[in-house]
Design an enzyme around this catalytic site. Structure first.
Site, PDB file in Angstrom:
ATOM      1  N   ILE A  66      31.474 -92.699 -15.478  1.00  0.00           N
ATOM      2  CA  ILE A  66      32.599 -91.985 -16.060  1.00  0.00           C
ATOM      3  C   ILE A  66      32.987 -90.949 -15.017  1.00  0.00           C
ATOM      4  CG2 ILE A  66      31.040 -90.430 -17.317  1.00  0.00           C
ATOM      5  CD1 ILE A  66      33.178 -90.139 -19.462  1.00  0.00           C
ATOM      6  N   SER A  67      34.235 -90.962 -14.592  1.00  0.00           N
ATOM      7  CA  SER A  67      34.659 -90.168 -13.445  1.00  0.00           C
ATOM      8  C   SER A  67      34.602 -88.671 -13.713  1.00  0.00           C
ATOM      9  CB  SER A  67      36.084 -90.551 -13.035  1.00  0.00           C
ATOM     10  OG  SER A  67      36.141 -91.872 -12.588  1.00  0.00           O
ATOM     11  N   GLN A  68      34.592 -87.899 -12.651  1.00  0.00           N
ATOM     12  CA  GLN A  68      34.662 -86.445 -12.738  1.00  0.00           C
ATOM     13  C   GLN A  68      35.960 -86.050 -13.438  1.00  0.00           C
ATOM     14  OE1 GLN A  68      35.293 -84.584  -8.987  1.00  0.00           O
ATOM     15  NE2 GLN A  68      34.701 -82.542  -9.692  1.00  0.00           N
TER      16      GLN A  68
END
Length: 223
Positions: A66-68
């Protein structure tokens, strides 16, 4: 647009995340509002929920992350949604970005290559109370989704060796495609706008995403 506003005890953490996003230069009010509403902790593994509102990428299984949040917020700002668009997301992953898009557009179709991730994302979206027109399908996202094309916004959450021609073909007049493209050892975030029949390209800086696997992405054996 919106969620069912699931009650939880993480509101203070989301407020601190919003302050972090503002410090990192995010100014789009609609994007900030989306981050303030969507319960990110429902989209990360339970063992990592205490870290759900840190401004960092987190693993979600199947070699995906899950991206920043800051990266996603900049991504969403680049798409420039105004609340009336039909959006295609390539790479559902956890479903968190899908939920954010659902706050910004009335119709979101998300394509995920890995069936287990698609099922996991659907469960998380349901738990988050996403009620509007959001559909997660399993398929090769590099091919887009022709039955519902054209799309006003296309967001690709994985780096491709090229800009997939089917995505360009499925971009509506006035629409925007945001995609990271692998260039040697670097990834460059690009925004393609279709205007008066022409495709205009903007470079938005460096990016760091997992590879896009598919017919117009990387072969799975190269990953």
């Amino acid at each position: 647009m919106g969620t069912g506003h699931v009650a939880d005890s993480y509101g203070g953490y989301r407020a601190r995340l919003l302050e972090q996003l503002r410090r990192n230069g995010i100014r789009d009010i609609a994007v900030l509002r989306a981050f303030g509403i969507v319960p990110r902790h429902l989209f990360v593994p339970e063992a990592l929920r205490r870290r759900a509102y840190e401004d960092v990428a987190l693993p979600i299984g199947n070699r995906q992350t899950i991206s920043q949040p800051t990266t996603q917020a900049k991504y969403l700002e680049a798409l420039g949604l105004r609340g009336e668009e039909r959006v295609l997301e390539v790479g559902t992953g956890s479903g968190y970005q899908t939920a954010l898009l659902a706050q910004l557009a009335p119709s979101v179709l998300s394509v995920e290559r890995v069936p287990a991730l698609a099922a996991q994302a659907r469960r998380a979206l349901e738990a988050a109370g996403i009620r509007q027109d959001v559909v997660v399908v399993v398929g090769d996202g590099s091919l887009g989704w022709r039955p519902l094309a054209p799309f006003d916004g296309i967001l690709v959450a994985a780096a491709s060796p090229e800009i997939p021609p089917p995505l360009l073909e499925q971009l509506a007049e006035g629409g925007r495609l945001v995609i990271p493209v692998q260039s040697g050892d670097r990834q460059l975030l690009k925004r393609i706008t279709r205007r008066a029949g022409r495709l205009l390209e903007d470079d938005l800086g460096d990016a760091q995403f997992v590879p896009l696997v598919g017919r117009h992405g990387f072969p799975i054996e190269d990953i």
